[in-house]
Design a protein around this motif. Structure first.
Motif, PDB file in Angstrom:
ATOM      1  N   ILE A  74       0.843  -1.098  -0.039  1.00 62.22           N
ATOM      2  CA  ILE A  74       0.013  -0.059  -0.122  1.00 62.22           C
ATOM      3  C   ILE A  74       1.083   1.048  -0.058  1.00 62.22           C
ATOM      4  O   ILE A  74       1.494   1.418   0.893  1.00 62.22           O
ATOM      5  N   TYR A  75       0.850   1.921  -0.987  1.00 63.96           N
ATOM      6  CA  TYR A  75       1.926   2.917  -1.232  1.00 63.96           C
ATOM      7  C   TYR A  75       1.121   4.467  -1.105  1.00 63.96           C
ATOM      8  O   TYR A  75       0.316   4.499  -1.799  1.00 63.96           O
ATOM      9  N   GLY A  76       1.721   4.835  -0.166  1.00 62.36           N
ATOM     10  CA  GLY A  76       0.995   6.279   0.385  1.00 62.36           C
ATOM     11  C   GLY A  76       1.724   7.402  -0.571  1.00 62.36           C
ATOM     12  O   GLY A  76       2.920   7.585  -0.252  1.00 62.36           O
ATOM     13  N   PHE A  77       0.965   7.939  -1.145  1.00 58.24           N
ATOM     14  CA  PHE A  77       1.627   9.013  -2.133  1.00 58.24           C
ATOM     15  C   PHE A  77       1.097  10.477  -1.548  1.00 58.24           C
ATOM     16  O   PHE A  77      -0.076  10.822  -1.432  1.00 58.24           O
ATOM     17  N   LEU A  78       2.195  11.080  -0.696  1.00 53.26           N
ATOM     18  CA  LEU A  78       1.725  12.052   0.489  1.00 53.26           C
ATOM     19  C   LEU A  78       2.387  13.339  -0.235  1.00 53.26           C
ATOM     20  O   LEU A  78       3.326  13.485  -0.857  1.00 53.26           O
ATOM     21  N   GLY A  79       1.504  14.558  -0.174  1.00 49.05           N
ATOM     22  CA  GLY A  79       2.035  15.793  -0.565  1.00 49.05           C
ATOM     23  C   GLY A  79       0.799  16.828  -0.368  1.00 49.05           C
ATOM     24  O   GLY A  79      -0.443  16.611  -0.292  1.00 49.05           O
ATOM     25  N   PRO A  80       1.197  18.100  -0.332  1.00 48.05           N
ATOM     26  CA  PRO A  80       0.034  18.925  -0.101  1.00 48.05           C
ATOM     27  C   PRO A  80      -0.717  19.313  -1.516  1.00 48.05           C
ATOM     28  O   PRO A  80      -0.471  18.646  -2.623  1.00 48.05           O
ATOM     29  N   THR A 109       2.302   0.901   3.631  1.00 43.52           N
ATOM     30  CA  THR A 109       3.514   0.129   4.002  1.00 43.52           C
ATOM     31  C   THR A 109       4.577   0.948   3.349  1.00 43.52           C
ATOM     32  O   THR A 109       5.700   0.847   3.964  1.00 43.52           O
ATOM     33  N   HIS A 110       4.470   1.561   2.437  1.00 43.52           N
ATOM     34  CA  HIS A 110       5.492   2.256   1.753  1.00 43.52           C
ATOM     35  C   HIS A 110       4.941   3.727   1.493  1.00 43.52           C
ATOM     36  O   HIS A 110       3.803   3.775   1.257  1.00 43.52           O
ATOM     37  N   THR A 111       5.918   4.746   1.162  1.00 44.08           N
ATOM     38  CA  THR A 111       5.536   5.918   1.016  1.00 44.08           C
ATOM     39  C   THR A 111       6.208   6.729   0.145  1.00 44.08           C
ATOM     40  O   THR A 111       7.754   6.426   0.127  1.00 44.08           O
ATOM     41  N   GLY A 112       5.630   7.783  -0.422  1.00 44.12           N
ATOM     42  CA  GLY A 112       6.545   8.815  -1.395  1.00 44.12           C
ATOM     43  C   GLY A 112       5.958  10.077  -1.221  1.00 44.12           C
ATOM     44  O   GLY A 112       4.769  10.478  -1.038  1.00 44.12           O
ATOM     45  N   ILE A 113       6.927  11.074  -0.721  1.00 46.31           N
ATOM     46  CA  ILE A 113       6.399  12.372  -0.504  1.00 46.31           C
ATOM     47  C   ILE A 113       6.876  13.069  -1.702  1.00 46.31           C
ATOM     48  O   ILE A 113       7.946  13.414  -2.156  1.00 46.31           O
ATOM     49  N   ILE A 114       5.844  14.096  -2.340  1.00 44.93           N
ATOM     50  CA  ILE A 114       6.143  14.931  -3.223  1.00 44.93           C
ATOM     51  C   ILE A 114       5.748  16.204  -2.857  1.00 44.93           C
ATOM     52  O   ILE A 114       4.761  16.633  -2.225  1.00 44.93           O
ATOM     53  N   ASP A 115       6.414  17.346  -3.444  1.00 48.53           N
ATOM     54  CA  ASP A 115       6.475  18.858  -2.808  1.00 48.53           C
ATOM     55  C   ASP A 115       6.887  19.401  -4.121  1.00 48.53           C
ATOM     56  O   ASP A 115       7.939  19.407  -4.769  1.00 48.53           O
ATOM     57  N   ARG A 116       6.062  20.332  -4.520  1.00 50.78           N
ATOM     58  CA  ARG A 116       6.113  21.184  -5.765  1.00 50.78           C
ATOM     59  C   ARG A 116       6.818  20.610  -6.774  1.00 50.78           C
ATOM     60  O   ARG A 116       7.833  20.773  -7.449  1.00 50.78           O
ATOM     61  N   GLY A 117       6.143  19.171  -7.174  1.00 51.54           N
ATOM     62  CA  GLY A 117       6.347  18.335  -8.253  1.00 51.54           C
ATOM     63  C   GLY A 117       7.404  17.622  -8.331  1.00 51.54           C
ATOM     64  O   GLY A 117       7.909  16.851  -9.154  1.00 51.54           O
ATOM     65  N   GLU A 118       8.189  17.738  -6.852  1.00 43.62           N
ATOM     66  CA  GLU A 118       9.607  16.708  -7.015  1.00 43.62           C
ATOM     67  C   GLU A 118       9.515  15.849  -5.783  1.00 43.62           C
ATOM     68  O   GLU A 118       8.815  15.996  -4.762  1.00 43.62           O
TER      69      GLU A 118
END
Length: 304
Positions: free
Chosen positions: A32-38, A201-210
């Protein structure tokens, strides 16, 4: 480790301004990949590019071991389900009738409808017109549509929007069950830190497109800095003693705070603090929350 989704230098530019900039996603199968960002960070745009709903300006996308292109896109999408931004439905048709249309479009037998209705707990509302559904029920209908065909990969964009607390809990439990029960890989985007914390279980944090962080949730918490909070009868005296012992600390309200340290060193300092006449009242260990970690990584707060 097999990957359900892999992107290489994925980029989307609007008016010469990158909305998504050289993003390298790696989503393990069965995670379960949490794609996190504002809001506005590029989450929805990235997910649309993964599905081929919009063309990328640069980079490549691999889904379930195949490179996404115009020739094989439809074949790949047969093994995916998605709920992006807001669910689509025919307001004048019932929930069940909407699902029948999805079955026709996907080439899925209608016998699957009963199962997905049960999974999203919509059996009692299936014969009600979709236009009369609450926002939360529309979200459930959208998820039911995405689950038809038993997809190997499920992409959900802010799936708890519009749900009441009980509905959020039910949706969370449902999403958490999908990898184990049905072997699905789930990519879920959210600006709600608490939601990702309880599901992913896993996460990616994106901020301002990066993409600024990507790994397991356990490794994300390794960014956490534990602190010791100390309350005494005389914080100024305790501050002077700790400073003399070369401990960097600060007074925050009724507490002194300083970085965590080995137990033997902490025990020595606490004995010395008590002997200094400061008078120990309380010692607490405090770990950064996911919000604190995010703030450290991005330099700005997000919603909770």
């Amino acid at each position: 480790m097999a990957l359900a989704v892999k992107t290489n230098q994925l980029t989307k530019t609007y008016n010469n301004t990158p909305c998504v900039n050289n993003v390298d996603l790696q989503i393990p199968e069965g995670s379960i990949y949490g794609f996190l960002g504002p809001n506005g960070a590029g989450k929805s745009t990235t997910m649309k590019m993964i599905l081929g709903l919009i063309k990328c300006s640069g980079g490549t996308v691999e889904v379930l071991g195949q490179t996404m292109n115009d020739k094989n896109r439809l074949a790949i999408l047969r093994d995916t389900g998605s709920l992006i931004e807001s669910p689509s439905y025919y307001a004048h048709l019932t929930g069940r009738e909407n699902l029948k249309i999805v079955c026709l479009l996907k080439g899925v037998p209608e016998k699957e409808i009963d199962e997905v209705l049960r999974i999203v707990r919509m059996e009692k509302q299936q014969n009600k017109k979709a236009g009369h559904y609450s926002l939360g029920m529309k979200q459930r209908l959208g998820l039911a549509s995405a689950l038809l065909g038993r997809p190997k990969l499920l992409l959900l964009d802010e799936p708890t929007n519009g749900l009441d607390p009980a509905g959020i809990q039910e949706m969370r439990e449902l999403i958490c069950s999908l990898p184990g029960k049905y072997g699905m890989t789930v990519m879920i985007s959210s600006h709600l830190l608490s939601e990702i914390d309880q599901m992913a279980t896993h996460t990616g944090i994106i901020d301002r497109g990066e993409l600024i962080f990507q790994d397991s949730l356990a490794h994300l918490y390794e960014h956490s800095r534990k602190q010791i909070r100390l309350r005494t009868m005389d914080n100024k005296a305790a501050f002077r003693y700790l400073t003399d012992q070369k401990v960097t600390c600060r007074i925050e309200g009724e507490y002194l705070t300083f970085r965590d340290m080995p137990d033997d060193k902490l025990a020595f300092l606490m004995a010395g603090t008590a002997a200094s006449g400061a008078g120990l009242l309380r010692i607490q260990e405090q770990q950064q929350t996911l919000e604190d970690i995010f703030l450290d990584l991005t330099g700005r707060k997000v919603s909770l």
